[in-house]
Design a protein around this motif. Structure first.
Motif, PDB file in Angstrom:
ATOM      1  N   MET A  91       0.843  -1.203   0.000  1.00  0.00           N
ATOM      2  CA  MET A  91       0.000   0.000   0.000  1.00  0.00           C
ATOM      3  C   MET A  91       0.879   1.255   0.000  1.00  0.00           C
ATOM      4  SD  MET A  91      -2.719   1.154   2.921  1.00  0.00           S
ATOM      5  CE  MET A  91      -4.101   0.211   2.410  1.00  0.00           C
ATOM      6  N   GLN A  92       0.464   2.267  -0.750  1.00  0.00           N
ATOM      7  CA  GLN A  92       1.213   3.531  -0.797  1.00  0.00           C
ATOM      8  C   GLN A  92       0.718   4.497   0.284  1.00  0.00           C
ATOM      9  OE1 GLN A  92       3.754   2.327  -3.007  1.00  0.00           O
ATOM     10  NE2 GLN A  92       3.842   4.571  -3.027  1.00  0.00           N
ATOM     11  N   PRO A  93       1.611   5.337   0.821  1.00  0.00           N
ATOM     12  CA  PRO A  93       1.156   6.404   1.727  1.00  0.00           C
ATOM     13  C   PRO A  93       0.182   7.320   0.987  1.00  0.00           C
ATOM     14  CG  PRO A  93       3.552   6.202   1.764  1.00  0.00           C
ATOM     15  CD  PRO A  93       3.073   5.356   0.623  1.00  0.00           C
ATOM     16  N   PHE A  94      -0.729   7.911   1.737  1.00  0.00           N
ATOM     17  CA  PHE A  94      -1.677   8.849   1.134  1.00  0.00           C
ATOM     18  C   PHE A  94      -2.214   9.777   2.213  1.00  0.00           C
ATOM     19  CE2 PHE A  94      -5.782   7.352   2.713  1.00  0.00           C
ATOM     20  CZ  PHE A  94      -5.481   6.070   3.151  1.00  0.00           C
ATOM     21  N   ALA A  95      -2.921  10.807   1.778  1.00  0.00           N
ATOM     22  CA  ALA A  95      -3.527  11.749   2.723  1.00  0.00           C
ATOM     23  C   ALA A  95      -4.960  12.028   2.306  1.00  0.00           C
ATOM     24  CB  ALA A  95      -2.741  13.058   2.760  1.00  0.00           C
ATOM     25  N   SER A  96      -5.776  12.380   3.287  1.00  0.00           N
ATOM     26  CA  SER A  96      -7.150  12.815   3.036  1.00  0.00           C
ATOM     27  C   SER A  96      -7.294  14.209   3.632  1.00  0.00           C
ATOM     28  CB  SER A  96      -8.156  11.888   3.722  1.00  0.00           C
ATOM     29  OG  SER A  96      -7.763  10.545   3.598  1.00  0.00           O
TER      30      SER A  96
ATOM     31  N   ALA B 122     -11.318   5.268   3.141  1.00  0.00           N
ATOM     32  CA  ALA B 122     -11.430   3.895   2.640  1.00  0.00           C
ATOM     33  C   ALA B 122     -10.143   3.120   2.930  1.00  0.00           C
ATOM     34  CB  ALA B 122     -11.698   3.922   1.137  1.00  0.00           C
ATOM     35  N   LEU B 123     -10.239   2.121   3.790  1.00  0.00           N
ATOM     36  CA  LEU B 123      -9.091   1.297   4.164  1.00  0.00           C
ATOM     37  C   LEU B 123      -9.572  -0.132   4.420  1.00  0.00           C
ATOM     38  CD1 LEU B 123      -7.260   3.681   6.662  1.00  0.00           C
ATOM     39  CD2 LEU B 123      -6.231   2.663   4.619  1.00  0.00           C
ATOM     40  N   PRO B 124      -8.709  -1.115   4.224  1.00  0.00           N
ATOM     41  CA  PRO B 124      -9.122  -2.481   4.542  1.00  0.00           C
ATOM     42  C   PRO B 124      -9.203  -2.700   6.056  1.00  0.00           C
ATOM     43  CG  PRO B 124      -6.869  -2.440   3.671  1.00  0.00           C
ATOM     44  CD  PRO B 124      -7.380  -1.037   3.616  1.00  0.00           C
TER      45      PRO B 124
ATOM     46  N   GLN C 294     -12.399  14.208   2.314  1.00  0.00           N
ATOM     47  CA  GLN C 294     -12.263  13.974   0.877  1.00  0.00           C
ATOM     48  C   GLN C 294     -10.877  13.463   0.548  1.00  0.00           C
ATOM     49  OE1 GLN C 294     -13.504  17.904  -0.436  1.00  0.00           O
ATOM     50  NE2 GLN C 294     -15.324  17.012  -1.378  1.00  0.00           N
ATOM     51  N   PRO C 295     -10.743  12.401  -0.224  1.00  0.00           N
ATOM     52  CA  PRO C 295     -11.864  11.554  -0.639  1.00  0.00           C
ATOM     53  C   PRO C 295     -12.297  10.669   0.525  1.00  0.00           C
ATOM     54  CG  PRO C 295      -9.810  10.615  -1.426  1.00  0.00           C
ATOM     55  CD  PRO C 295      -9.449  11.891  -0.737  1.00  0.00           C
ATOM     56  N   SER C 296     -13.507  10.203   0.481  1.00  0.00           N
ATOM     57  CA  SER C 296     -13.961   9.312   1.549  1.00  0.00           C
ATOM     58  C   SER C 296     -14.497   8.023   0.961  1.00  0.00           C
ATOM     59  CB  SER C 296     -15.043   9.981   2.404  1.00  0.00           C
ATOM     60  OG  SER C 296     -16.313   9.798   1.844  1.00  0.00           O
ATOM     61  N   GLY C 297     -14.630   7.022   1.816  1.00  0.00           N
ATOM     62  CA  GLY C 297     -15.337   5.800   1.430  1.00  0.00           C
ATOM     63  C   GLY C 297     -16.833   6.084   1.465  1.00  0.00           C
ATOM     64  N   LYS C 298     -17.612   5.030   1.537  1.00  0.00           N
ATOM     65  CA  LYS C 298     -19.069   5.185   1.503  1.00  0.00           C
ATOM     66  C   LYS C 298     -19.563   5.862   2.787  1.00  0.00           C
ATOM     67  CE  LYS C 298     -23.244   2.324   0.900  1.00  0.00           C
ATOM     68  NZ  LYS C 298     -24.043   3.515   0.831  1.00  0.00           N
ATOM     69  N   VAL C 299     -20.234   7.003   2.607  1.00  0.00           N
ATOM     70  CA  VAL C 299     -20.737   7.763   3.759  1.00  0.00           C
ATOM     71  C   VAL C 299     -21.925   7.025   4.372  1.00  0.00           C
ATOM     72  CG1 VAL C 299     -21.708   9.971   4.508  1.00  0.00           C
ATOM     73  CG2 VAL C 299     -19.958   9.919   2.707  1.00  0.00           C
ATOM     74  N   ILE C 300     -21.885   6.900   5.698  1.00  0.00           N
ATOM     75  CA  ILE C 300     -22.990   6.243   6.414  1.00  0.00           C
ATOM     76  C   ILE C 300     -23.932   7.321   6.940  1.00  0.00           C
ATOM     77  CG2 ILE C 300     -23.585   4.868   8.463  1.00  0.00           C
ATOM     78  CD1 ILE C 300     -20.741   3.603   8.145  1.00  0.00           C
ATOM     79  N   GLU C 301     -25.225   7.134   6.723  1.00  0.00           N
ATOM     80  CA  GLU C 301     -26.236   8.051   7.272  1.00  0.00           C
ATOM     81  C   GLU C 301     -27.110   7.291   8.250  1.00  0.00           C
ATOM     82  OE1 GLU C 301     -27.011  11.367   3.841  1.00  0.00           O
ATOM     83  OE2 GLU C 301     -28.677  10.107   4.510  1.00  0.00           O
TER      84      GLU C 301
ATOM     85  N   GLY D 114      -3.132  -4.323  11.664  1.00  0.00           N
ATOM     86  CA  GLY D 114      -2.033  -3.464  11.233  1.00  0.00           C
ATOM     87  C   GLY D 114      -2.500  -2.128  10.696  1.00  0.00           C
ATOM     88  N   GLN D 115      -3.731  -2.066  10.167  1.00  0.00           N
ATOM     89  CA  GLN D 115      -4.252  -0.794   9.668  1.00  0.00           C
ATOM     90  C   GLN D 115      -4.766   0.054  10.837  1.00  0.00           C
ATOM     91  OE1 GLN D 115      -3.905   0.028   6.574  1.00  0.00           O
ATOM     92  NE2 GLN D 115      -3.746  -1.907   5.456  1.00  0.00           N
ATOM     93  N   VAL D 116      -4.823   1.367  10.609  1.00  0.00           N
ATOM     94  CA  VAL D 116      -5.492   2.268  11.555  1.00  0.00           C
ATOM     95  C   VAL D 116      -6.657   2.915  10.803  1.00  0.00           C
ATOM     96  CG1 VAL D 116      -5.295   4.284  13.054  1.00  0.00           C
ATOM     97  CG2 VAL D 116      -3.348   2.710  12.830  1.00  0.00           C
ATOM     98  N   LEU D 117      -7.848   2.461  11.107  1.00  0.00           N
ATOM     99  CA  LEU D 117      -9.036   3.008  10.450  1.00  0.00           C
ATOM    100  C   LEU D 117      -9.316   4.392  11.019  1.00  0.00           C
ATOM    101  CD1 LEU D 117     -11.272  -0.189  10.544  1.00  0.00           C
ATOM    102  CD2 LEU D 117      -9.654   0.544   8.782  1.00  0.00           C
ATOM    103  N   HIS D 118      -9.847   5.296  10.197  1.00  0.00           N
ATOM    104  CA  HIS D 118     -10.186   6.623  10.719  1.00  0.00           C
ATOM    105  C   HIS D 118     -11.332   7.241   9.936  1.00  0.00           C
ATOM    106  CE1 HIS D 118      -6.666   6.921   8.052  1.00  0.00           C
ATOM    107  NE2 HIS D 118      -6.976   8.176   7.775  1.00  0.00           N
TER     108      HIS D 118
END
Ligand code: S6P
Ligand code: ZN
Length: 190
Positions: A1-6, A58-60, A16-23, A64-68
């Motif tokens: 996986m490559q580093p990235f920023a939101s 959007a993250l798996p 932005q960008p985001s995964g699927k927004v929950i309402e 090891g991942q940090v979801l946010h």
């Protein structure tokens, strides 16, 4: 996986960008607010209010991942109970979480499985810690959207069922303008 920023907007909570927004609307929270007559009246006369939105990066969901994500919790009440999130334990109970207040004013309400309750006031700049084993829910006690950022381990998982079944032992209500925890008469009734 490559580093990235939101990009996180502190004022709107939009990522932005985001995964699927929950309402989450009032209809998604049937049975969670104590005053069911008032819940029914709002649904009938005012319609199905938007209570909160979640913008995830959007993250798996894997170790090891940090979801946010951000949560935008709109102001309002059902009877004297403040707008709140559903609340959950993490499926893996020992996975902790950090919340950072970005805008508005709310309480983080936490509960252990023995019914022990605690609460933490969250304002812009407050970093609130959810230790392992605590269920967590947020309540908007202000007049503006309460917006916070959250980060948690990728393998935590979410257990909503336990709270849907048993509820929180105490509920945060407005008592003369003061957010106050009161015993939940329906706690544990399944
Ligand atoms: C995730 C974290 C928050 C909540 C969000 C909505 O672990 O605690 O992002 O998901 O505030 O609350 P809930 O209870 O509907 O997931
Ligand atoms: Zn959580």
């Amino acid at each position: 996986m490559q580093p990235f920023a939101s990009q996180v907007s502190f004022s709107t909570g939009v990522i932005q960008p985001s995964g699927k927004v929950i309402e989450r609307r009032l209809s998604d929270m049937r049975g969670m607010y104590l005053d069911t007559a008032e819940y029914d009246r709002i649904m009938r006369e005012e319609g199905d209010r938007l209570v909160y939105q979640v913008y995830p990066v959007a993250l798996p969901e894997e170790p090891g991942q940090v979801l946010h994500c951000t949560t935008i919790l709109y102001p309002g009440k059902v009877g004297d109970e403040y707008h709140m999130t559903k609340g959950h334990y993490h499926q893996l109970r020992d996975r902790a979480e950090v919340y950072l207040g970005l805008a508005g004013r709310g309480y983080l309400v936490l509960q252990l499985e023995d019914g022990t309750i605690d609460k933490v006031l969250m304002e812009p700049g407050t970093a609130a810690y959810v230790p392992p084993n605590w269920a967590h829910r947020t309540c908007n006690v202000g007049d503006e959207p309460f917006i916070f950022f959250a980060a948690w381990p990728g393998d935590s998982g979410h257990d909503y069922g336990t709270i849907e079944k048993l509820g929180f032992a105490q509920l945060l209500v407005d008592r003369g303008g003061q957010p106050t925890l009161v015993p939940n008469p329906r706690y544990g009734q399944g």
